[in-house]
Design a protein around this motif. Sequence first.
Motif, PDB file in Angstrom:
ATOM      1  N   GLU A   2      32.646  24.701  -8.601  1.00 40.75           N
ATOM      2  CA  GLU A   2      31.486  25.437  -9.102  1.00 40.75           C
ATOM      3  C   GLU A   2      31.929  26.739  -9.789  1.00 40.75           C
ATOM      4  N   PRO A   3      31.374  27.033 -10.965  1.00 42.37           N
ATOM      5  CA  PRO A   3      31.716  28.319 -11.588  1.00 42.37           C
ATOM      6  C   PRO A   3      31.331  29.466 -10.654  1.00 42.37           C
ATOM      7  N   LEU A   4      32.116  30.523 -10.726  1.00 49.86           N
ATOM      8  CA  LEU A   4      31.875  31.688  -9.873  1.00 49.86           C
ATOM      9  C   LEU A   4      31.316  32.818 -10.725  1.00 49.86           C
ATOM     10  N   ILE A 160      41.869  37.474  -9.466  1.00 52.29           N
ATOM     11  CA  ILE A 160      42.686  36.503  -8.726  1.00 52.29           C
ATOM     12  C   ILE A 160      42.548  36.770  -7.226  1.00 52.29           C
ATOM     13  N   ARG A 161      42.620  38.051  -6.844  1.00 48.11           N
ATOM     14  CA  ARG A 161      42.459  38.414  -5.432  1.00 48.11           C
ATOM     15  C   ARG A 161      41.091  37.994  -4.908  1.00 48.11           C
ATOM     16  N   LEU A 162      40.061  38.211  -5.726  1.00 47.76           N
ATOM     17  CA  LEU A 162      38.702  37.847  -5.319  1.00 47.76           C
ATOM     18  C   LEU A 162      38.588  36.338  -5.068  1.00 47.76           C
ATOM     19  N   VAL A 163      39.153  35.554  -5.975  1.00 46.98           N
ATOM     20  CA  VAL A 163      39.105  34.093  -5.820  1.00 46.98           C
ATOM     21  C   VAL A 163      39.869  33.681  -4.553  1.00 46.98           C
ATOM     22  N   GLU A 164      40.994  34.332  -4.294  1.00 42.86           N
ATOM     23  CA  GLU A 164      41.767  34.047  -3.069  1.00 42.86           C
ATOM     24  C   GLU A 164      40.951  34.368  -1.818  1.00 42.86           C
TER      25      GLU A 164
END
Length: 173
Positions: A2-4, A160-164
């Motif tokens: 799903e797109p974030l 990138i950190r947020l997605v992690e």
Amino acid sequence: MEPLKVVVAGPVGAGKSTLIRTLSETAVVDTDALASEDIGKPTTTVAMDYGTIHLGDQLLYLFGTPGQDRFDFMWDVLSEGALGLLLLIRGDRPEDFVPARRLLDYLTSRQPVPYVLGVTRQDQPPVWGPEEVAPFFGVPLERVVGINAKDPQSAAKPLIRLVELIAAEEAAS
Ligand SMILES: Nc1nc2c(ncn2[C@@H]2O[C@H](COP(=O)(O)OP(=O)(O)O)[C@@H](O)[C@H]2O)c(=O)[nH]1
Ligand SMILES: [Mg+2]
């Protein structure tokens, strides 16, 4: 996947429009217009900035909030579906930290979304770094990332950190 939807918030001049312009793979809807209030800057974002970026397979929609106090409505509209918050602050403007901390409280109290703080202007010392900003905000160091919003590799780091962090939360729930 799903797109974030990522809301990019923060004080005027923090680097929201710059970050979205730096990263977006699609044409940026940039709504900077003449400011209606004297905020010491000739233009400011009155509606919002919008852009998109892929991080690996994950598609992110970036919504830059207006720098002034008009995003309550937008936050409610956007906060449907997958959502993360990137709060930007200027590392060389500690006088913005207290209002930015209040903004973080306000936004996460409406909806407890995963968030990361991006501390801009790391390319222009002297500047507060993540190790100093994290304790000031009372947040874990892993949620604070120092960046240059004009540099694509650097600007992508907090996302990138947020997605992690979101992946880790999903794995834990
Ligand atoms: N050197 C440097 N300049 C930045 C950085 N982030 C933003 N700026 C500059 O700061 C000014 C305000 O940025 P802008 O993106 O308009 O802030 P906004 O109000 O949050 O949208 C612009 O002139 C940007 O080029 C950064 O990390 N490093
Ligand atoms: Mg802007």
